[in-house]
Structure formats: structure tokens, C-alpha cells
Design an enzyme around this catalytic site. Structure first.
Site, PDB file in Angstrom:
ATOM      1  N   CYS A 239      39.191  59.090  24.814  1.00  0.00           N
ATOM      2  CA  CYS A 239      38.828  59.292  26.209  1.00  0.00           C
ATOM      3  C   CYS A 239      37.950  60.537  26.364  1.00  0.00           C
ATOM      4  O   CYS A 239      38.309  61.614  25.848  1.00  0.00           O
ATOM      5  CB  CYS A 239      40.080  59.434  27.072  1.00  0.00           C
ATOM      6  SG  CYS A 239      39.745  59.811  28.813  1.00  0.00           S
TER       7      CYS A 239
ATOM      8  N   LYS B 152      14.054  33.919  53.066  1.00  0.00           N
ATOM      9  CA  LYS B 152      14.280  33.144  51.849  1.00  0.00           C
ATOM     10  C   LYS B 152      15.473  33.761  51.110  1.00  0.00           C
ATOM     11  O   LYS B 152      15.338  34.765  50.424  1.00  0.00           O
ATOM     12  CB  LYS B 152      13.039  33.137  50.952  1.00  0.00           C
ATOM     13  CG  LYS B 152      13.164  32.221  49.742  1.00  0.00           C
ATOM     14  CD  LYS B 152      11.864  32.189  48.962  1.00  0.00           C
ATOM     15  CE  LYS B 152      11.982  31.209  47.782  1.00  0.00           C
ATOM     16  NZ  LYS B 152      13.025  31.619  46.822  1.00  0.00           N
TER      17      LYS B 152
END
Length: 749
Positions: free
Chosen positions: A436, A120
Site C-alpha cells: 500500500c 444527437k
């Protein structure tokens, strides 16, 4: 206890029924748009509750109830089309007892001697209509009777034939087939990576939703960039060749006068016919005679759920014989002759301890969840992606939440959402950082409208360089096994006083042993980029990666230099991938290398020339031009070329273009080639490798344990070669290889 009076439904029951209907309709609609907000298990639970209410109070059942409808509501953005034969939905079994009960009910009415079991697929149901062998319409399932016309989009799917193959037998006058469109798991991961990197789209929740979203694009050119595939699993209307629709009627019945070989008498025979006409079929279905064998099939794929290239959520079991299917018939909800056995969902709950961020090779800063370790899909998971700040906000997760975690196969674990009922007020919101985490540079959007924040310090950010070096070592790039994540960390972020030997990736092929021996480094976790802890001291773990206790080179150093030397001769497309140009993955790199043949030609090409290459387009073309416009990027290419890295694909071997215009399919395992190695060998000779066999295929190369591609080649008369024949094909070309084909040439009658 007596049954409730259907005419007097309590107010609270009516209210709950209305609420469930609204909620399920909303979830169906969101799912159809590719943006679900609940898991399959939660949806199934709501549907079970609604059915229970309607079973107790049948007066509440109406045509508008979700229990009486199949699929999702119809969007007004696409033209509505009526299916020739209704597309039914399947009933579900959630354990072997329910599966056995279904079989007992079926066998009590008719003697069943054969069941067809198949996977399926977790994709999007689609209906295709062929008239005289030509595809004239494709539609979504919609409500089972009316769907949406998506013909132009489906025509972009490579495995879906525009014209049925008539080399074995004539195409039918009319053929309506049903199947599942899906995205292979690996392609889904690459698609999500690409669209999140360029900020063009929020990441898809899973391959099924990506397939649904891709098929509903208004511009078929967008759909064409998505690596969709399809497998056929049923037939609606059918009229054999040489008969009229009035004779054939609707459904799988053929006229009595039709030849026996084209009558559709069973599911398995129908699959053989569909395969002869070139429609894509699964090679994993099985016809069995007992329910014990059905249960064995169910158990096998529950344990091997991730063996297929696509996601599955269960097994479909059908009575194989069509005459018995007709005798069993259907309820208003589902056929009595088939059932879907649903596997347990691959979702768990755990505590979200923290949300941190990491920086990737293109500078994208990605939040990820740190969780209490939990086992899901057979492995322990402690970290999961959250994609970007907007996605964190959309999902509404907070640090301290109990969250739903999902992991399917090799896809990165993902946080689905919070369990709101378990909040106690101690949870806190996550705020994306402004700088950062690796180099402290201020973050920003690369272009207006981006959903991602990026670090603009591309060359000097140690985190970006580490990730780019680790990427170069990956299987999809230069495949340098000795250059793993710890080595990439050591080369870019050594502990003082050592200097990092790599200022950027341009220095990679100029490394010396003397540079490596002094390096000591923290061992970073590749999922978090945080230093691992030494269990003995509780301090960050430090290693001397390249030198032993005597200060001499470890054996890995020799291996690293050997593999770096070997990497210099890798084909041009791998070198292109290794440059980390945004949007240039393996497929785009192969297309570029095949067209331009050299790095100089790619660097010199205009944006228009790049965009005109099949598979490239304006976005990738612009990205390539932007990359080469940066001085230090061009310097990387210059340094690699000076070090001997291969920068062109022409003139590498005698007869290197002998496969120009030839398509080759490889199936099974070869002793002397990996799958990627065989593909590269074909590309270096100017040929093209594909995954499916058609009349246009030049050769099929067969190794050990070949699949259905071998059978297809034999039926179509495509030349089949063993490994020895493959080597002749590569060195001497098609004419010489044709003499070594292992399947006979069929003489025309």
C-alpha cells in the site's frame, strides 16, 4: 483528369479496400459489445477513407461493404427480428459548409419552410413495436433491416411504457418507434465506480458503451440494475386506431379516412402525439424556418454541450414536413431529408510522464496517469484514471508514451490508449506495487477473481480513512461543506508531534476545538494524494488549517462545528451512505431507509430480508451483513448514535407518513428547497420522488422555468402545485394539497 477504369483496380487498392472493410466490421462489432478500441473520430476517418476508395472505384461496392450497412453485425446470442420499416443511417456533416451544402441540395428539389433540430444522443439505437398500445417487441438496429430481440431488457427501462397512455386519445393499432437508449452521465460515473469496486466487470469506456453492454445482458435482472433511459426520435410503421394494417400500410402514412388529428404530417406533430401516448421525448428540440436559425442551434449546443444529462456528439437536422421527406427520398446509404452535424471529438494527445497509484476509501488501489498538462473539454488536465493493473495492460500504455486522452463533461479524464507510431524505445512498462502506498501493508485481492488489488488495513490505513472522511463531507452523503479534502487530511494525517484526532470516522462527532488547534498538515492534491508544492520554497506546502497566526480558532472551525451539528439531523439514507458500505450508494440507501426506517432494523435484518427489498438484491445484502459483522464498524454506528446522529426516520415530525404511497415529481427551481432537499422532504413523509410524469403520479410540484413535465401533468390531469402547495402537501397530506392545485379539474363529458 479522366476517371479511373473501374474494371481494372490496382492490387494495392483492392488490398486496402479489403483491409478497411475488415477493420471497420471489427470496430463495429467491438462497439456493439461495448468494448471499442478506437475513438469515434478514428472510426469516422476510416469510413471516409473507404468511401473515397469506393467513389473512385465503384466496382468495389458490394452489399457487404460497411458503407452499405447500418450499425453493427448481429450476434448469435439473441434472436433475429426484422424491422417493420427499415432503420436508416444518417449522413454526416463535419462543418457548417457541409451542413449548408446539404440544405442547398434539399431546397433545390423542394421548398423547405421548416427544419426540426434535435440533439444527437450518443447512445444505442432501439426499435419498439406497439400493437393496440402494448409493447410487444424491442430490438436493436442491427444492419437496419434485421436486429436482435431485446424486449425483456428494454422492459426494465422505467421511462419506456409497457402500455401507451390513452387518457388523451386512443392508442394506434400499430406503432413502430425509434429512439436512443442511454445512460445519464452522472449515473454512468456511479455505475463505473460500483462495478470497479466490486470487481464484477471491467469499467466501461463511456456512457454509450455502458448502455450497449447493459442492453445485451442475458439476464434482464442485471439490466434492471443499470439506470438506463430512452428518448424517442422517430416513427417507422404506423396504423391509427380503428384502421387495418392494409389501409395504413407501412411507414408514417395514415389512411385518407383517418381523422386529421392522428395523421402524422410532420416530425413535430408526431412528437406531440408520441408525448400524449406517454413515450419519452426530448424537451430540447426546436422547429425553425431558416438555416441561420439551424446554425444558431448548432452553435448554442456546441458551447453548451454538457448541459443535457446525457452525452451528445452532435445535432440532427430534419426537414419537418413528412410529405417533403417522401419527395426527397433516400440514397442507398441515408435519407436526403436529414443530416447529423457531428461536433469535434473531445480527445487530445499528450505525454504520459508517469503512472502512480492511489488508495480509495474502500481500500481499492487505483493506478492513475500523470501527464504533461493539456486542455481538453475546456479545462486543463494533468491526471487521468487507469482503473486497475489489468486495464493498464489491456490498453497497452507505457510510461513515456504519447497517449490519447478523453474527457466528457464532468466524467473523470480517461486515457484511451497509446499512439504507437510515436514510440521511440524509451518507454517503460508499469508494474503494480505489492504494498500500500499509504501504510505499506501488503496488497491483495479481497475475494477470488477480483481484478482490483486492495489494502486490507481498512481501519488504520491513513489514506483510506482520509478518503472516507472526505466522502462523508460530500453532497451525496452528509454534505458538510467545511469538511473539505484539506480538512480531511488534517484530521487524519497531521504532521508530528500532533496526533491525528480521528482514529476512525466514529470519532468525527466528538471532535473538540482543543484537538484541532495544534494541527499542521501537508496540503494534498485530491487527484493524486501527493503533497502540493509551495511555489516560493519548492518544498511541500504546510498549513495550520484550524488556527490563525495567533493560535486562535479560524472562522472555519465554528462553521465546521455548526455543520457537524446540522449533519446529525440528516435523514437515515444519508447516514447509511456515509458509512462507506460497499455497493450502498444513494439509491440503495434510500430503498433501505424507506423499507426499514431505522439503523437498528437494518443491522438486525437477515441477508434474505435485505435482499427482498426492491432495488437491493443479494450482492448489496451480503455486503451489508459483512460490514456490520466487523466490530469497529458497529462501533462507528454506536458512537454516532451516542453523539446524537439521527438513526431512524420515524417520528421526526407530525404527520411524517402523510405521503405513504404517493409519488411526487418536482420540476423547475424552488426558492425554499434544493432539488435534493425537495426529494428528501418527500421521502421523510413516506413518499417517493420520480423524474417522469405518468397517470400514476400523485402530484407535480412546479417552480420557476419548469420543463415539459408541467405540460405532461396538465395533459394527464395530474394535480399541479406551486411551492406553497408543496409545503401544505408535506405538512397536511394529499387531501389538503388537492384543494390548492393550480390546474383545473377536468369534468368528464
Amino acid at each position: 483528369m479522366s476517371a479511373p477504369d473501374n474494371t481494372t483496380v490496382p492490387h494495392e487498392v483492392r488490398a486496402r479496400h479489403a483491409e478497411l472493410c475488415r477493420e471497420l466490421d471489427d470496430h463495429s462489432y467491438r462497439y456493439y459489445l461495448g468494448r471499442p478500441i478506437v475513438s469515434d473520430a478514428e472510426y469516422d476517418q476510416l469510413m471516409l477513407e473507404l468511401r473515397d476508395v469506393e467513389d473512385r472505384y465503384p466496382i468495389l461496392v458490394s452489399q457487404d461493404s460497411p458503407t452499405q450497412k447500418v450499425g453493427a453485425p448481429i450476434s448469435v446470442d439473441f434472436a433475429e427480428v426484422e424491422h417493420l420499416v427499415r432503420m436508416e443511417s444518417l449522413g454526416n456533416a463535419f462543418d457548417t459548409e457541409e451542413l449548408s451544402a446539404w440544405a442547398d441540395r434539399a431546397s433545390a428539389e423542394v421548398p423547405v419552410d421548416a427544419y426540426l433540430c434535435e440533439l444527437k444522443i450518443d447512445g444505442l439505437a432501439v426499435d419498439l413495436v406497439y400493437e393496440k398500445g402494448r409493447l410487444v417487441r424491442a430490438a436493436t438496429r442491427g444492419d437496419g433491416r434485421v436486429g436482435e430481440d431485446i424486449t425483456l431488457n428494454v422492459r426494465t427501462i422505467g421511462v419506456v411504457p409497457e402500455q401507451l397512455d390513452e387518457s388523451v386519445r386512443p392508442a394506434p393499432e400499430l406503432l413502430e418507434v425509434r429512439g436512443e437508449v442511454f445512460l445519464p452521465v452522472e449515473d454512468f460515473a456511479e455505475l463505473n465506480r460500483r462495478i470497479t469496486e466490486d470487481g464484477s466487470h471491467a469499467p466501461f469506456a463511456n456512457p454509450r458503451n455502458a448502455a450497449a453492454g447493459s442492453l445485451r445482458q442475458k439476464d434482464p435482472r442485471v439490466t434492471a440494475t443499470r439506470p438506463l433511459s430512452m428518448i424517442v426520435h422517430g416513427v417507422g410503421a404506423y396504423v391509427p386506431a380503428g384502421h387495418s394494417e392494409a389501409e395504413g400500410g407501412r411507414g408514417v402514412d395514415a389512411p385518407a379516412s383517418a381523422p386529421e388529428e392522428v395523421k402524422l404530417t410532420s416530425q413535430s406533430k408526431t412528437y406531440r402525439l408520441l408525448g400524449e401516448w406517454g413515450l419519452p421525448l426530448s424537451d430540447r428540440y426546436r422547429v425553425v424556418s431558416t438555416m441561420d436559425e439551424v446554425r444558431e442551434y448548432v452553435s448554442y449546443y456546441q458551447a453548451h454541450r454538457h448541459d443535457p444529462a446525457y452525452e451528445i456528439d452532435g445535432i440532427v437536422v430534419k426537414v419537418d414536413d413528412f410529405a417533403l421527406q417522401r419527395r426527397l427520398g433516400s440514397t442507398s446509404r441515408a435519407p436526403r431529408w436529414a443530416i447529423a452535424y457531428k461536433y469535434p471529438p473531445e480527445e487530445v494527445t499528450t505525454k504520459l510522464v508517469d503512472i502512480k497509484v492511489g488508495v480509495g476509501r474502500t481500500g481499492r488501489v487505483t493506478p492513475y496517469g500523470v501527464m504533461e498538462p493539456v486542455v481538453v473539454a475546456g479545462s486543463e488536465v494533468e491526471f487521468a484514471t487507469l482503473h486497475n493493473g489489468q486495464e493498464v495492460a489491456r490498453k497497452g500504455v507505457r510510461i513515456g508514451d504519447t497517449v490519447v486522452l478523453r474527457k466528457a463533461g464532468d466524467v473523470i479524464p480517461e486515457i484511451v490508449g497509446p499512439v504507437l507510431d510515436l514510440r521511440d524505445g524509451t518507454e517503460r512498462e508499469f508494474v503494480m506495487p505489492q504494498r500500500c502506498p499509504e501504510c505499506d501493508t501488503e496488497l491483495g485481492q479481497q475475494k477470488e477473481g477480483d481484478v482490483d488489488l486492495r489494502c486490507p488495513n481498512a481501519r488504520s490505513c491513513p489514506g483510506q480513512l482520509r478518503e472516507r472522511i472526505a466522502f462523508i463531507a460530500g453532497r451525496k452523503a452528509l454534505d458538510i461543506e467545511a469538511l473539505g479534502y484539506v480538512a480531511a487530511t488534517a484530521l487524519t494525517q497531521p504532521l508530528e508531534p500532533a496526533e491525528p484526532p480521528l482514529r476512525d470516522e466514529g470519532d468525527l462527532f466528538d471532535l473538540t476545538v482543543e484537538q484541532l488547534l495544534p494541527i499542521r498538515t501537508h496540503v494534498l492534491d485530491p487527484d493524486t494524494t501527493e503533497p502540493k508544492t509551495d511555489p516560493r520554497t519548492g518544498e511541500p506546502k504546510v498549513v495550520s488549517f484550524f488556527a490563525n497566526l495567533k493560535g486562535e480558532p479560524k472562522k472555519t472551525v465554528e462553521k465546521l462545528f455548526d455543520q457537524l451539528e446540522e449533519a446529525k439531523s440528516k435523514p437515515l439514507w444519508r447516514v447509511l451512505v456515509s458509512l462507506s458500505i460497499r455497493h450502498v450508494g444513494p439509491r440503495a440507501a434510500e430503498d433501505l431507509a424507506r423499507h426499514f426506517r431505522s439503523m437498528d432494523a437494518i443491522r438486525s435484518a437477515t441477508e434474505e430480508e435485505l435482499a427482498s427489498v426492491d432495488g437491493i438484491g443479494p450482492t448489496i445484502a451480503a455486503s451489508i451483513r459483512e460490514w456490520f459483522a466487523v466490530d469497529w464498524h458497529s462501533e462507528i454506528v454506536r458512537k454516532w448514535a451516542a453523539a446524537g446522529v439521527r438513526m431512524e426516520d420515524e417520528g421526526q415530525a407530525p404527520g411524517s407518513r402523510v405521503l405513504e404511497g404517493v409519488t411526487v415529481v418536482v420540476t423547475g427551481s424552488l426558492e425554499g428547497f434544493t432539488r435534493d432537499g425537495a426529494k428528501e422532504a418527500v421521502a421523510e413523509c413516506g413518499g417517493r420522488s420520480t423524474a417522469s410524469v405518468s397517470k400514476k403520479t400523485g402530484f407535480v410540484v412546479v417552480g420557476d422555468a419548469p420543463g415539459s413535465k408541467y405540460d405532461k401533468a396538465v395533459k394527464l390531469g395530474v394535480p399541479v402545485l406551486d411551492e406553497a402547495g408543496f409545503r401544505v402537501l408535506l405538512s397536511q397530506g394529499p387531501e389538503a394539497a388537492e384543494k390548492l392545485r393550480t390546474n383545473p379539474v377536468e369534468e368528464p363529458e
